[in-house]
Design an enzyme around this catalytic site. Structure first.
Site, PDB file in Angstrom:
ATOM      1  N   ASN A  22      48.887  47.225  42.451  1.00  6.80           N
ATOM      2  CA  ASN A  22      49.119  46.095  41.548  1.00  6.80           C
ATOM      3  C   ASN A  22      48.559  46.519  40.196  1.00  6.80           C
ATOM      4  OD1 ASN A  22      49.226  43.722  40.142  1.00  6.80           O
ATOM      5  ND2 ASN A  22      47.763  42.611  41.435  1.00  6.80           N
ATOM      6  N   TRP A  23      49.455  46.860  39.284  1.00  4.57           N
ATOM      7  CA  TRP A  23      49.004  47.371  37.989  1.00  4.57           C
ATOM      8  C   TRP A  23      48.429  46.265  37.103  1.00  4.57           C
ATOM      9  CZ3 TRP A  23      53.431  51.211  36.115  1.00  4.57           C
ATOM     10  CH2 TRP A  23      53.504  52.284  37.009  1.00  4.57           C
ATOM     11  N   LYS A  24      48.698  45.017  37.432  1.00  8.30           N
ATOM     12  CA  LYS A  24      48.251  43.881  36.607  1.00  8.30           C
ATOM     13  C   LYS A  24      48.751  44.070  35.166  1.00  8.30           C
ATOM     14  CE  LYS A  24      44.465  43.219  39.804  1.00  8.30           C
ATOM     15  NZ  LYS A  24      43.106  42.791  40.073  1.00  8.30           N
ATOM     16  N   HIS A  64      48.532  35.653  43.776  1.00  7.64           N
ATOM     17  CA  HIS A  64      47.334  36.418  43.409  1.00  7.64           C
ATOM     18  C   HIS A  64      46.272  35.478  42.848  1.00  7.64           C
ATOM     19  CE1 HIS A  64      44.665  39.336  41.659  1.00  7.64           C
ATOM     20  NE2 HIS A  64      45.228  40.227  42.443  1.00  7.64           N
ATOM     21  N   GLU A  91      44.297  35.778  40.480  1.00  7.11           N
ATOM     22  CA  GLU A  91      44.291  35.666  39.013  1.00  7.11           C
ATOM     23  C   GLU A  91      45.340  34.662  38.543  1.00  7.11           C
ATOM     24  OE1 GLU A  91      44.626  39.876  38.354  1.00  7.11           O
ATOM     25  OE2 GLU A  91      42.627  40.113  39.228  1.00  7.11           O
ATOM     26  N   GLU A  98      42.632  39.035  49.914  1.00 13.11           N
ATOM     27  CA  GLU A  98      41.875  39.561  48.777  1.00 13.11           C
ATOM     28  C   GLU A  98      40.723  38.613  48.454  1.00 13.11           C
ATOM     29  OE1 GLU A  98      44.430  42.411  46.291  1.00 13.11           O
ATOM     30  OE2 GLU A  98      44.720  40.423  45.456  1.00 13.11           O
ATOM     31  N   GLY A 116      37.952  43.773  41.516  1.00  9.27           N
ATOM     32  CA  GLY A 116      37.513  44.348  40.241  1.00  9.27           C
ATOM     33  C   GLY A 116      36.013  44.358  40.055  1.00  9.27           C
ATOM     34  N   SER A 161      38.561  45.934  45.347  1.00 14.34           N
ATOM     35  CA  SER A 161      37.779  47.165  45.184  1.00 14.34           C
ATOM     36  C   SER A 161      38.028  48.160  46.312  1.00 14.34           C
ATOM     37  CB  SER A 161      36.285  46.852  45.046  1.00 14.34           C
ATOM     38  OG  SER A 161      36.063  46.056  43.891  1.00 14.34           O
ATOM     39  N   GLY A 192      44.190  47.489  43.022  1.00 14.08           N
ATOM     40  CA  GLY A 192      44.242  47.211  41.589  1.00 14.08           C
ATOM     41  C   GLY A 192      43.846  48.437  40.794  1.00 14.08           C
TER      42      GLY A 192
HETATM   43  P1  13P Z   1      40.870  45.882  42.429  1.00 13.06           P
HETATM   44  O1  13P Z   1      41.372  46.939  43.391  1.00 13.06           O
HETATM   45  O2  13P Z   1      40.834  46.346  41.013  1.00 13.06           O
HETATM   46  O3  13P Z   1      39.610  45.252  42.900  1.00 13.06           O
HETATM   47  O4  13P Z   1      41.986  44.720  42.450  1.00 13.06           O
HETATM   48  C1  13P Z   1      42.441  44.233  43.657  1.00 13.06           C
HETATM   49  C2  13P Z   1      43.597  43.345  43.394  1.00 13.06           C
HETATM   50  O5  13P Z   1      43.465  42.285  42.816  1.00 13.06           O
HETATM   51  C3  13P Z   1      44.917  43.802  43.837  1.00 13.06           C
HETATM   52  O6  13P Z   1      45.839  42.780  43.751  1.00 13.06           O
END
Ligand code: 13P
Length: 250
Positions: free
Chosen positions: A10-12, A95, A97, A167, A173, A213, A234
């Site tokens: 997931n590149w966000k 997600h 976020e 998640e 993150g 993470s 992520g």
């Molecule tokens: P991280 O791997 O950066 O913690 O993010 C996880 C995530 O939100 C994947 O959707």
């Protein structure tokens, strides 16, 4: 039917178009015969270019969101049909976020999931508790409510196109990963909820990813757990070397 193992990125909101194309090109060259499904979730504006680039390769493409309306006067929104027309095969929905920063409700997410499925997309549906809920021991109730609120209204046939991603928000993150024991425990619980709703066989076939993470150092240990079918990655998905190491660990 055996459960599909998967590593999804997931590149966000990272990488401009040129950087995204460069990363996708690097991945395409390196991922030839993966032992699991490989998916990359990219920003909307990358989808058409990256899907074309990866056509015929072992890597599938996902959007990171889609609209909760079919079409029309929703300035700035991107419909599920538009996502599908780029060649993308998946969409990440729910997600944390999106739930947290864009106030996506259970009902809104249900609408998005239904539109995605109706347009032939597969859905990676994210669930997970925040830190305070984990500390209060409420994680099971939280994921149950998230599933009941948005996806447990689907038919058994529709369910076949759902991948779940657990998640924990406190692990996203933050560098703070759920331990394999914590993750396995709740993954098994999630699978038991799917079994109650859709039957044991459907539950056995459901892919449940871990995200938060997850990196090249801890992936193998997490993936060794019986109910952890792969990862939603992520930060580590933004660096080819790290993402490739995670794929190799699956
Ligand atoms: P991280 O791997 O950066 O913690 O993010 C996880 C995530 O939100 C994947 O959707």
């Amino acid at each position: 039917m055996a459960r599909i193992k998967m590593v999804a990125g997931n590149w966000k909101m990272n990488k401009n178009l040129q950087e995204g194309v460069a990363l996708a090109t690097e991945l395409k060259e390196a991922v030839k015969n993966p032992k699991c499904a490989v998916v990359i979730g990219t920003p909307f504006i990358h989808l058409a270019t990256v899907s074309e680039l990866l056509k015929g390769s072992a890597i599938k493409v996902a959007a990171e969101n889609c609209a909760d309306h079919e079409k029309g006067a929703y300035t700035g929104e991107i419909s599920a049909e538009m996502v599908k027309s780029t060649g993308a095969e998946y969409v990440i929905l729910g997600h944390s976020e999106r739930r947290q920063y864009y106030a996506e409700s259970y009902a809104m997410l249900e609408a998005k999931v239904r539109l995605a499925l109706a347009n032939g997309l597969k859905v990676i549906f994210c669930i997970g508790e925040i830190k305070e809920e984990r500390e209060a021991g409420q994680q099971n109730e939280v994921v149950k409510a998230q599933l009941e609120g948005s996806v447990f209204g689907l038919s058994a046939e529709e369910w076949k196109n759902i991948v779940l991603a657990y998640e924990p928000v406190w692990a996203i993150g933050t560098g703070l990963t759920a331990t394999p024991e914590q993750a396995q425990e709740i993954h098994a619980y999630i699978r038991s909820l799917v079994a109650e709703k859709y039957g044991k066989e459907a539950a056995e076939d459901t892919t449940i990813l871990y995200g938060g993470s997850c990196n090249e150092k801890n992936a193998a240990e997490l993936f060794a757990c019986p109910d952890i079918d792969g990862g939603l990655i992520g930060g580590a998905a933004l660096v080819a070397e790290k993402f490739l190491a995670i794929i190799a660990a699956r």
